[in-house]
Design an enzyme around this catalytic site. Structure first.
Site, PDB file in Angstrom:
ATOM      1  N   GLY A 228     -12.637  -3.817   0.998  1.00 14.92           N
ATOM      2  CA  GLY A 228     -14.038  -3.425   1.181  1.00 14.92           C
ATOM      3  C   GLY A 228     -14.582  -2.491   0.110  1.00 14.92           C
TER       4      GLY A 228
ATOM      5  NE  ARG B 113      -4.177  -1.754   1.911  1.00 17.64           N
ATOM      6  CZ  ARG B 113      -5.031  -2.187   2.818  1.00 17.64           C
ATOM      7  NH1 ARG B 113      -4.767  -2.025   4.097  1.00 17.64           N
ATOM      8  NH2 ARG B 113      -6.136  -2.773   2.458  1.00 17.64           N
TER       9      ARG B 113
ATOM     10  CE  LYS C 142     -19.693 -18.397   6.491  1.00 16.00           C
ATOM     11  NZ  LYS C 142     -19.840 -17.614   7.714  1.00 16.00           N
TER      12      LYS C 142
ATOM     13  N   GLY D 124      -9.337  -9.183  -0.528  1.00 14.11           N
ATOM     14  CA  GLY D 124      -8.186  -9.502   0.326  1.00 14.11           C
ATOM     15  C   GLY D 124      -7.559 -10.846   0.004  1.00 14.11           C
TER      16      GLY D 124
HETATM   17  P1  ADP Z   1     -11.870 -12.261  -0.866  1.00 14.26           P
HETATM   18  O1  ADP Z   1     -11.229 -11.898   0.448  1.00 14.26           O
HETATM   19  O2  ADP Z   1     -10.893 -12.207  -1.991  1.00 14.26           O
HETATM   20  O3  ADP Z   1     -13.137 -11.457  -1.139  1.00 14.26           O
HETATM   21  P2  ADP Z   1     -13.297 -14.504   0.310  1.00 14.26           P
HETATM   22  O4  ADP Z   1     -12.986 -13.976   1.674  1.00 14.26           O
HETATM   23  O5  ADP Z   1     -14.691 -14.425  -0.152  1.00 14.26           O
HETATM   24  O6  ADP Z   1     -12.316 -13.822  -0.772  1.00 14.26           O
HETATM   25  O7  ADP Z   1     -12.934 -16.055   0.246  1.00 14.26           O
HETATM   26  C1  ADP Z   1     -11.674 -16.557   0.521  1.00 14.26           C
HETATM   27  C2  ADP Z   1     -11.713 -17.858   1.268  1.00 14.26           C
HETATM   28  O8  ADP Z   1     -12.538 -18.833   0.643  1.00 14.26           O
HETATM   29  C3  ADP Z   1     -10.332 -18.456   1.333  1.00 14.26           C
HETATM   30  O9  ADP Z   1      -9.877 -18.432   2.661  1.00 14.26           O
HETATM   31  C4  ADP Z   1     -10.502 -19.894   0.799  1.00 14.26           C
HETATM   32  O10 ADP Z   1      -9.795 -20.856   1.560  1.00 14.26           O
HETATM   33  C5  ADP Z   1     -11.996 -20.099   0.960  1.00 14.26           C
HETATM   34  N1  ADP Z   1     -12.462 -21.167   0.044  1.00 14.26           N
HETATM   35  C6  ADP Z   1     -12.408 -21.183  -1.291  1.00 14.26           C
HETATM   36  N2  ADP Z   1     -12.863 -22.374  -1.762  1.00 14.26           N
HETATM   37  C7  ADP Z   1     -13.227 -23.105  -0.692  1.00 14.26           C
HETATM   38  C8  ADP Z   1     -13.757 -24.433  -0.507  1.00 14.26           C
HETATM   39  N3  ADP Z   1     -14.019 -25.210  -1.548  1.00 14.26           N
HETATM   40  N4  ADP Z   1     -13.991 -24.854   0.764  1.00 14.26           N
HETATM   41  C9  ADP Z   1     -13.716 -24.066   1.815  1.00 14.26           C
HETATM   42  N5  ADP Z   1     -13.222 -22.809   1.712  1.00 14.26           N
HETATM   43  C10 ADP Z   1     -12.969 -22.340   0.478  1.00 14.26           C
END
Ligand code: ADP
Ligand code: MG
Length: 391
Positions: free
Chosen positions: A370, A37, A195, A347
């Site tokens: 965010g 950053r 999720k 992130g």
């Molecule tokens: P970002 O921070 O880029 O928006 P998210 O926080 O939505 O991404 O998701 C990231 C998390 O999703 C990671 O920690 C990854 O391990 C988890 N993840 C991805 N695929 C799976 C899976 N099949 N089962 C469990 N967790 C998963």
């Protein structure tokens, strides 16, 4: 994009330029552990200093409630000083702000203490914004990552001083504009992560804009279940099955995994690759399989714009990084070749792309977290709106 004033419209020589930066760097034992950053903030600082501005930097660290010395910007000031050698960088605390600014010469930089120590900052208190307006002649916002918050230093101040987007803000807005507002089609979005519940508004907004949506990660399990597939012991959200059905019925092209990598748990030494209908009761899906990677690649090759948020598997635990790595490398290849514009953010997404070694090959990788997600949701960002030229 023409609606923003940028540094091209500003002659800052001799002016007191109040700059909002994102210097919310990760620290461990008082040492900065990731400089990304800060490095991204340097072009704006260097440009202003070289043009003879008196640069006053506002930034925050963490979420202090009042003054909290554990969240002082002192270590950040040190890192900034080192990064800007031989430019003079000063640091000053609350009561000395005015004196510090008076003493500042052209081409010099003054970093103010954590702006969130002031209670009026997060409240966007007009009185504090007025006080802040006394510190500078013009305002430059280079902190896209805090643009989803209407705080005094990100929003209030922009209404009181002539305001400009810094170079990083400009780059970020340009990348976002190129992907969702005015993309070269077909536009493909890849959404992964854990999720559905945290990404519902994002999925709804994307489905109304993209030509094809690829859904992977644990969130895809809920959609697979909605289609009647057995996802075994995998992470999924039963409550959201009817919501998932609604999204699937929107008539957009949605690509879900056709094969997956499953295991009993993350330490299982024998993960297995199988077709989606071969998932057993005790299996947990941790990654996408090679047939899915190849479907994604095929669709990506005929797209012109790619927007990506969310890892496609549990990339943090090997070997469940394969699917994410393969798709990341494919996107990097198509970007280098000039056939797609690729923009990614989030992130964990940034961490996954760094792990795959492709961050520099993407057209743009946003570190905004965010603010990037809220923009994907189609929400107006107050810090960006406040920069719009007043007619
Ligand atoms: P970002 O921070 O880029 O928006 P998210 O926080 O939505 O991404 O998701 C990231 C998390 O999703 C990671 O920690 C990854 O391990 C988890 N993840 C991805 N695929 C799976 C899976 N099949 N089962 C469990 N967790 C998963
Ligand atoms: Mg995350």
């Amino acid at each position: 994009m023409t609606d923003f004033r940028t540094l091209d419209d500003l002659n800052p020589a001799g002016k007191r330029v109040l700059v909002r930066l994102d210097l919310n760097l990760p620290l461990q034992n008082g040492k900065v552990t990731d400089m990304t950053r800060l490095e991204r903030s340097l072009p704006t600082l260097k440009e202003l200093a070289s043009k003879g501005a008196k640069v006053i930097v506002m930034a925050h660290l963490g979420r202090p409630v009042g003054t909290d010395k554990t969240l002082t910007l002192a270590p950040i000031a040190l890192a900034l000083k080192e990064a800007l050698v031989p430019l003079p960088v000063h640091f000053c605390e609350g009561p000395q702000v005015l004196k510090g600014i008076e003493a500042l010469g052209p081409g010099e930089i003054l970093l103010l203490e954590n702006i969130r120590f002031v209670p009026g900052e997060e409240k966007n208190d007009p009185a504090f914004a007025q006080e802040m307006a006394q510190w500078g002649d013009v305002y430059v916002n280079d902190a896209f990552s805090t643009a989803h918050r209407a705080h005094a230093s990100t929003e209030g101040i922009a209404h009181l001083l002539p305001s400009y987007a810094g170079r990083l803000m400009e780059e970020e807005l340009h990348a976002l504009h190129m992907t969702l507002d005015n993309p070269k089609r077909p536009l493909m979005a890849i959404v992964g992560g854990a999720k559905v519940s945290t990404k519902l508004p994002l999925l709804e907004n994307l489905l109304s804009k993209v030509d094809i949506l690829v859904m992977c990660g644990a969130m895809a399990n809920t959609f697979l279940a909605a289609l009647g597939h057995d996802v075994g012991a995998s992470l999924y959200e039963p409550d959201l099955i009817s919501t998932a059905k609604g999204l699937l019925d929107k008539g957009r092209e949605i690509l879900l995994p056709v094969d997956v990598v499953v295991a009993q748990d993350l330490k299982d030494p024998y993960p297995r690759t199988c077709m989606i209908h071969e998932v057993k009761k005790e299996d947990k899906i941790f990654d996408i399989g090679p047939a899915t990677v190849s479907h994604i690649y095929h669709k990506m090759s005929s797209s012109h714009t790619l927007l990506w948020n969310g890892p496609l598997g549990v990339f943090e635990t090997l070997p469940f990084d394969h699917g994410t790595n393969a798709v990341a490398q494919a996107a990097a290849h198509l970007t280098r070749e000039g056939s797609i514009v690729s923009v990614a953010g989030g992130g964990d997404t940034v961490a996954a792309l760094a792990h795959a070694g492709v961050v520099d090959d993407f057209t743009y990788v946003s570190t905004a977290g965010g603010a990037f997600l809220e923009w994907l949701e189609g929400k107006p960002l107050p810090g960006v709106l406040a920069l719009l030229k007043k007619r």
